[in-house]
Structures are given as C-alpha cells and as structure tokens.
Scaffold this active site. Structure first.
Site, PDB file in Angstrom:
ATOM      1  N   TYR A  94       0.838  -1.200   0.000  1.00  6.61           N
ATOM      2  CA  TYR A  94       0.000   0.000   0.000  1.00  6.61           C
ATOM      3  C   TYR A  94       0.875   1.253   0.000  1.00  6.61           C
ATOM      4  O   TYR A  94       0.669   2.184  -0.795  1.00  6.61           O
ATOM      5  CB  TYR A  94      -0.904  -0.038   1.234  1.00  6.61           C
ATOM      6  CG  TYR A  94      -1.878   1.097   1.357  1.00  6.61           C
ATOM      7  CD1 TYR A  94      -2.981   1.189   0.509  1.00  6.61           C
ATOM      8  CD2 TYR A  94      -1.726   2.072   2.347  1.00  6.61           C
ATOM      9  CE1 TYR A  94      -3.901   2.231   0.645  1.00  6.61           C
ATOM     10  CE2 TYR A  94      -2.634   3.109   2.493  1.00  6.61           C
ATOM     11  CZ  TYR A  94      -3.718   3.180   1.637  1.00  6.61           C
ATOM     12  OH  TYR A  94      -4.623   4.196   1.767  1.00  6.61           O
ATOM     13  N   ALA A 107       3.936   1.521  -1.002  1.00  2.00           N
ATOM     14  CA  ALA A 107       4.629   1.642  -2.293  1.00  2.00           C
ATOM     15  C   ALA A 107       3.716   2.306  -3.316  1.00  2.00           C
ATOM     16  O   ALA A 107       4.140   3.196  -4.070  1.00  2.00           O
ATOM     17  CB  ALA A 107       5.060   0.262  -2.793  1.00  2.00           C
TER      18      ALA A 107
HETATM   19  P1  NAP Z   1     -13.676   2.816   0.810  1.00  2.06           P
HETATM   20  O1  NAP Z   1     -14.682   3.381   1.729  1.00  2.06           O
HETATM   21  O2  NAP Z   1     -13.171   1.424   1.005  1.00  2.06           O
HETATM   22  O3  NAP Z   1     -14.224   2.951  -0.690  1.00  2.06           O
HETATM   23  C1  NAP Z   1     -13.422   2.496  -1.735  1.00  2.06           C
HETATM   24  C2  NAP Z   1     -14.004   2.955  -3.051  1.00  2.06           C
HETATM   25  O4  NAP Z   1     -13.149   2.460  -4.100  1.00  2.06           O
HETATM   26  C3  NAP Z   1     -15.380   2.381  -3.283  1.00  2.06           C
HETATM   27  O5  NAP Z   1     -16.157   3.330  -3.987  1.00  2.06           O
HETATM   28  C4  NAP Z   1     -15.095   1.166  -4.154  1.00  2.06           C
HETATM   29  O6  NAP Z   1     -16.162   0.811  -5.018  1.00  2.06           O
HETATM   30  C5  NAP Z   1     -13.936   1.686  -4.988  1.00  2.06           C
HETATM   31  N1  NAP Z   1     -13.178   0.570  -5.540  1.00  2.06           N
HETATM   32  C6  NAP Z   1     -12.399  -0.324  -4.882  1.00  2.06           C
HETATM   33  N2  NAP Z   1     -11.928  -1.235  -5.730  1.00  2.06           N
HETATM   34  C7  NAP Z   1     -12.402  -0.911  -6.951  1.00  2.06           C
HETATM   35  C8  NAP Z   1     -12.287  -1.482  -8.246  1.00  2.06           C
HETATM   36  N3  NAP Z   1     -11.589  -2.603  -8.464  1.00  2.06           N
HETATM   37  N4  NAP Z   1     -12.911  -0.885  -9.284  1.00  2.06           N
HETATM   38  C9  NAP Z   1     -13.645   0.224  -9.082  1.00  2.06           C
HETATM   39  N5  NAP Z   1     -13.824   0.812  -7.894  1.00  2.06           N
HETATM   40  C10 NAP Z   1     -13.201   0.239  -6.840  1.00  2.06           C
HETATM   41  O7  NAP Z   1     -12.361   3.736   0.734  1.00  2.06           O
HETATM   42  P2  NAP Z   1     -12.029   5.164   1.361  1.00  2.06           P
HETATM   43  O8  NAP Z   1     -11.624   4.986   2.769  1.00  2.06           O
HETATM   44  O9  NAP Z   1     -13.093   6.150   1.018  1.00  2.06           O
HETATM   45  O10 NAP Z   1     -10.670   5.488   0.567  1.00  2.06           O
HETATM   46  C11 NAP Z   1     -10.652   6.285  -0.598  1.00  2.06           C
HETATM   47  C12 NAP Z   1      -9.200   6.595  -0.914  1.00  2.06           C
HETATM   48  O11 NAP Z   1      -8.592   7.236   0.218  1.00  2.06           O
HETATM   49  C13 NAP Z   1      -8.341   5.364  -1.202  1.00  2.06           C
HETATM   50  O12 NAP Z   1      -7.423   5.653  -2.233  1.00  2.06           O
HETATM   51  C14 NAP Z   1      -7.597   5.129   0.099  1.00  2.06           C
HETATM   52  O13 NAP Z   1      -6.365   4.469  -0.094  1.00  2.06           O
HETATM   53  C15 NAP Z   1      -7.404   6.551   0.577  1.00  2.06           C
HETATM   54  N6  NAP Z   1      -7.186   6.690   2.017  1.00  2.06           N
HETATM   55  C16 NAP Z   1      -8.173   6.395   2.906  1.00  2.06           C
HETATM   56  C17 NAP Z   1      -7.914   6.546   4.267  1.00  2.06           C
HETATM   57  C18 NAP Z   1      -8.955   6.256   5.308  1.00  2.06           C
HETATM   58  O14 NAP Z   1      -8.665   6.385   6.506  1.00  2.06           O
HETATM   59  N7  NAP Z   1     -10.169   5.872   4.953  1.00  2.06           N
HETATM   60  C19 NAP Z   1      -6.666   6.981   4.715  1.00  2.06           C
HETATM   61  C20 NAP Z   1      -5.691   7.256   3.772  1.00  2.06           C
HETATM   62  C21 NAP Z   1      -5.964   7.120   2.425  1.00  2.06           C
HETATM   63  P3  NAP Z   1     -17.251  -0.312  -4.595  1.00  2.06           P
HETATM   64  O15 NAP Z   1     -18.291   0.393  -3.797  1.00  2.06           O
HETATM   65  O16 NAP Z   1     -17.733  -0.828  -5.918  1.00  2.06           O
HETATM   66  O17 NAP Z   1     -16.521  -1.367  -3.801  1.00  2.06           O
END
Ligand code: NAP
Length: 221
Positions: A127, A129
C-alpha cells in the site's frame, strides 16, 4: 457545465467528494464497478473508449484498496491487486483525460495518496509503495502539464471514518488511534472532500505538485 470524473464515488471519501463537487456545480461522472472495474484492464480500456470524446475539467483518482499484512504474509495476488487499483488504473485514467484537458488549456486533478505514503506503518508495504508512487505521478505531471494550465496535487488522508478504516481496525482500535491524533478524532469523509474540492475548484490557480495531508495533525507530532 464543468465536468468531473471521480473513481470510487460509491462510498467513503469518493462519495463525499461527489456531493461536494455537485454542490459546487459540477456534472460528476462516477462510474459504478460494473461500468469501470479498476482491477480489470479491459474494463478500464472500454471505459476510456466510452469517454474519449467527452471533455473533463477535473479528475479525482480516489478509489483505492489496502490489504494489511506483515511482509512475509503478503500474497502475490494482493501485490498485483493493490498495484493494479492504486497505481496502474490512475495512470491509465490520466492518460485518457489529459488530452482533452490540454486541448481546453484547463485541468484540475487530485490523486488520493495516504499518510502511509509519508510515514511508515507496519503491514502496509505494498500500500505504501503505491501511495509513494501516486505522488511520483503527481510531481511528474505537475511539471509536464503546467504549460497547459493543468494543476495536479496529491491529497493524503489521515485516519478517516470509512468502510476501509472499519475493515482494517476494530472499534476498540479506532478509539485507541483517535487518542494518537492531535485533533483527538478521526476525519469525516466530508473533511477530505472539502480539501479535494478546493484543489480542483476555480479558486486554485497556483497550487500544483503538492502533497497535502488532511490528517488532524497526525504527521506533525
Ligand atoms: P472505501 O470506503 O473502502 O471505498 C473504496 C471505493 O473504491 C469504493 O467506492 C469502491 O467501489 C472503490 N473501488 C475499490 N476497488 C475498486 C475497483 N476494483 N474498481 C472500481 N472501484 C473500486 O475507501 P475510502 O476509505 O473512502 O478510501 C478512498 C481513498 O482514500 C483510497 O485511495 C484510500 O487508499 C485513501 N485513504 C483512505 C484513508 C482512510 O482512513 N479511509 C486513509 C488514507 C488514504 P465499490 O463500492 O464498488 O466497492
């Protein structure tokens, strides 16, 4: 009307970003997994073909996955999946929309990184990376696309209350983590979305190539 493409707009930070951009007057294209599966190269190519003639002013590469394992436990499948969704897919989508942005001499892009692209945390080797990599993309394109008035930045969320965070941390761990955050709580997805919306809004005319942590002070300790 200004048009934005947001990946991962169904939930979490992506869904909050869609709401902010719609409030700000954007027409937001937010493909479902059926329309754009970032794990599937053919699906990405099909989607890119379908939008090739549609001009976008904004791209948010938000969708991301994070499987947490110690280095000895990481499977080849997890390595491939995280690199595919977090790195390869954003590059392909950037390749798809930047031609139209260049023609308009206007573009605003945010790649979503992570505080784990700035600091280490056990179990996040792949992750991290990918999140380091996403900022390399941001910096390179900030320079490459600046002559076309295309600005691109990385927003690095800190702990944010989404499904991803709940998957990787049981409730008691979330409470412990909150004590380590200077602001004393995790972010709401909307707090990430407001920073993203500013960077892709018309008021941002000069910030490009930056990595901006929205982390409640976590990395400043
Ligand atoms: P999340 O609630 O898990 O939602 C992930 C989103 O990505 C969902 O809309 C999911 O769609 C979509 N997704 C995952 N795999 C996919 C695929 N193969 N094709 C198309 N869509 C896909 O994530 P989040 O926490 O909002 O995170 C969003 C971003 O912020 C990510 O890049 C994550 O690394 C980053 N981030 C989050 C945090 C945190 O604390 N939450 C911290 C640092 C960075 P589906 O609904 O179809 O599954």
């Amino acid at each position: 009307m200004r048009r934005a493409l947001v990946t991962g707009g169904s939930r979490g930070i992506g869904a909050a970003t869609v709401r902010c951009l719609e409030r700000d007057g954007f027409e937001v294209v937010k493909p479902t997994r059926d329309e754009l599966d970032l794990l599937n190269v053919e699906s990405i190519d099909r989607f890119c073909d379908s939008i090739r003639d549609i001009p976008f002013q904004v791209l948010i590469n938000n969708a991301g996955i994070n499987d947490v394992h110690a280095i000895e436990e990481i499977t080849d499948d997890e390595i491939a999946r995280m690199i595919a969704v977090n790195l390869v897919a954003p590059i392909k989508l950037l390749r798809c929309v930047t031609g139209g942005m260049k023609a308009q001499r206007y573009g605003r892009i945010v790649n979503i990184g992570s505080i784990w692209g700035q600091a280490g945390k056990p179990g996040r080797t792949v992750y991290a990376a990918t999140k380091h990599g996403i900022h390399g993309i941001t910096q390179t394109l900030a320079v490459e696309l600046a002559p076309y008035n295309i600005l691109i930045n990385t927003v690095c969320p800190g702990f944010t209350l989404t499904d991803l965070t709940r998957k990787n941390n049981p409730p008691e761990v979330i409470r412990e983590l909150e004590q380590q955050i200077p602001l004393g709580r995790m972010a709401q997805p909307e707090e990430q979305a407001e920073a993203i919306a500013y960077l892709v809004g018309e008021k941002n005319t000069y910030i490009t190539g930056q990595m901006i942590a929205v982390d409640g002070g976590y990395l400043s300790k």
